[in-house]
Design an enzyme around this catalytic site. Sequence first.
Site, short mmCIF file in Angstrom:
data_model
loop_
_atom_site.label_atom_id
_atom_site.label_comp_id
_atom_site.label_asym_id
_atom_site.label_seq_id
_atom_site.Cartn_x
_atom_site.Cartn_y
_atom_site.Cartn_z
CB CYS A 1 -0.77 0.10 1.25
SG CYS A 1 -1.99 1.41 1.41
CG HIS B 1 -7.07 22.49 -2.71
ND1 HIS B 1 -6.97 23.67 -2.36
CD2 HIS B 1 -6.18 22.26 -3.59
CE1 HIS B 1 -6.07 24.61 -2.98
NE2 HIS B 1 -5.57 23.53 -3.98
CD GLU C 1 -0.44 9.00 -11.17
OE1 GLU C 1 -1.37 9.16 -10.19
OE2 GLU C 1 0.27 8.24 -11.41
ZN ZN Z 1 -0.03 8.87 -6.61
#
Ligand code: ZN
Length: 167
Positions: free
Chosen positions: A31, A75, A154
Amino acid sequence: MPRRGEFRVSVTKDYLVFASAHFITFAGHRCEGLHGHNYRARVTVEGALDEESWFVFDFVILKRIMRRLCDDIDHKVLLPLENPKLQVVEAEESVTVAYEGKPRYRFPRSDCVLLPIPNTTVEMLAELLATRLRGELEAMGARGMTAIEMEIEENFGQSAVYRVALP
Ligand SMILES: [Zn+2]
């Protein structure tokens, strides 16, 4: 004269971004730690030309909807509700997250958005935003569109694209 080609329109704007925190789980027992990205959205809508305006869809409306969808998750800490390895529990003022049963994070409730997805990968975020956009377009009675394509980036040069054909 009938047109044989197809049309599509795209928008990607400086404000179609969301700076959000997340972490993902991997196969097995791994994770990620919490971190953030400046995500950027690009949407493409395909379809027939509107007979009166000669466009596929109104850019102004498309930008407005996309801006709202991005603002909703800007945010924030993005948390997936459908990950079997994560237990996300909402209380009045806080959200606690456990990974495989072990407590890991506690966030202020107002800092989080809980999403109906299994992992906050760009793939799942692209599908989620495409689904939300589709819902908005259907709710406003938009017609003639044949597909929505949503790209979420991203990092520079690192993105996922989700495409859905509309009936
Ligand atoms: Zn990431």
